[in-house]
Design an enzyme around this catalytic site. Structure first.
Site, mmCIF file in Angstrom:
data_model
loop_
_atom_site.group_PDB
_atom_site.id
_atom_site.type_symbol
_atom_site.label_atom_id
_atom_site.label_comp_id
_atom_site.label_asym_id
_atom_site.label_seq_id
_atom_site.Cartn_x
_atom_site.Cartn_y
_atom_site.Cartn_z
ATOM 1 N N LYS A 13 0.840 -1.205 0.000
ATOM 2 C CA LYS A 13 0.000 0.000 0.000
ATOM 3 C C LYS A 13 0.875 1.255 0.000
ATOM 4 C CE LYS A 13 -2.768 -1.297 3.506
ATOM 5 N NZ LYS A 13 -2.645 -2.747 3.690
ATOM 6 N N ARG A 90 -11.512 -0.200 7.954
ATOM 7 C CA ARG A 90 -11.053 -1.574 8.128
ATOM 8 C C ARG A 90 -12.194 -2.487 8.580
ATOM 9 N NH1 ARG A 90 -5.435 -0.469 8.832
ATOM 10 N NH2 ARG A 90 -4.196 -1.814 10.037
ATOM 11 N N ARG A 124 12.286 -10.793 4.433
ATOM 12 C CA ARG A 124 13.034 -9.535 4.461
ATOM 13 C C ARG A 124 14.058 -9.488 5.602
ATOM 14 N NH1 ARG A 124 7.865 -5.513 5.494
ATOM 15 N NH2 ARG A 124 7.392 -6.205 7.598
ATOM 16 N N ARG A 164 13.021 -10.702 11.250
ATOM 17 C CA ARG A 164 12.609 -9.699 12.233
ATOM 18 C C ARG A 164 11.692 -10.358 13.245
ATOM 19 N NH1 ARG A 164 10.466 -4.464 9.134
ATOM 20 N NH2 ARG A 164 8.765 -5.024 10.514
ATOM 21 N N ARG A 175 -2.356 -11.999 11.281
ATOM 22 C CA ARG A 175 -2.699 -10.698 10.696
ATOM 23 C C ARG A 175 -3.467 -10.866 9.376
ATOM 24 N NH1 ARG A 175 2.910 -8.365 10.346
ATOM 25 N NH2 ARG A 175 2.083 -6.673 9.086
#
Ligand code: AMP
Length: 220
Positions: A13, A90, A124, A164, A175
């Site tokens: 986004k 949301r 990542r 991470r 999520r």
């Protein structure tokens, strides 16, 4: 234009907002997550109210978010240039509240395969020396020196892949599940009003200005 940017975590986004800004440089980019993070940094009452929900990866109560967005959408820059809402609405309650505040031109739905999202987020990592960002699956450093070990392209430091702490597969699955559950009625609502514009977000950085204009329904 009055636009809503919608899509799962990891769909890009932020990247697509940057692309829209190329076409509409003055449009205020209003990200509810960013507003909460700024308030948290400044230790405001709003920030402190939101903190416990954000820490748990849960949604801040509707009435708190709705009041905040109503206030932001009443400002002069919005009256002049419209808005690009990112991260709101949301829930269906937030959707109904937005309908009462104003009418939107389109909801831009960023679509990305769940497996690609997982690779993007779970792969990542960054160089511990210079902070250069990489992805184990999609953008590894050029010089591999062992399994999950590379030399940094930018500064030459040795890097070992380390996930991470907030990017675990379990947390991400949660999520994504929360997103899907809440997204369904919101998408159905805008579909019934014929306001959804779907964008394949595999590689939005490669889209030309014409493609972006057509994706957001920009006519001038
Ligand atoms: P984001 O950066 O959009 O993922 O938002 C970070 C956090 O802020 C979320 O996990 C929520 O706790 C909170 N948040 C942001 N936008 C909303 C919203 N529209 N409704 C409820 N909570 C939100």
């Amino acid at each position: 234009m009055k636009l809503v940017l919608f899509g799962p975590p990891g769909a890009g986004k932020g990247t697509f907002s940057g692309q829209i800004k190329k076409i509409l440089p003055d449009i205020p980019h209003i990200s509810t997550g960013d507003i909460f993070r700024e308030n948290l940094k400044k230790q405001t009452e709003l920030g402190l109210k939101a903190k416990k929900y954000m820490d748990a990866g849960e949604l801040v109560p509707d009435e708190v978010v709705i009041d905040m967005v109503r206030d932001r959408l009443s400002k002069d820059d919005v009256k002049q240039h419209g808005f690009l809402l990112d991260g709101f609405p949301r829930t269906i309650e937030q959707t109904k509240a937005l309908d009462e505040i104003t009418s939107i031109d389109a909801l831009i739905l960023l679509e990305l395969d769940r497996e690609i999202i997982k690779k993007r987020i779970l792969g990542r990592f960054s160089c511990p020396e210079c902070g250069e960002i990489y992805n184990k699956y999609t953008l590894p450093p050029k010089d591999a020196i062992g399994e999950d070990k590379w030399k940094c392209d930018k500064c030459g430091a040795g890097i070992e892949f380390a996930q991470r702490s907030d990017d675990t597969e379990e947390a991400l699955e949660k999520r994504l599940d929360v997103y899907e559950k809440n997204a369904e009625p919101v998408i159905a609502h805008y579909k019934s009003k014929n306001l959804i514009r779907t964008v394949d977000s595999t590689d939005t950085l490669k889209m030309s200005e014409e493609e972006i204009k057509s994706a957001i329904g920009y006519k001038r």
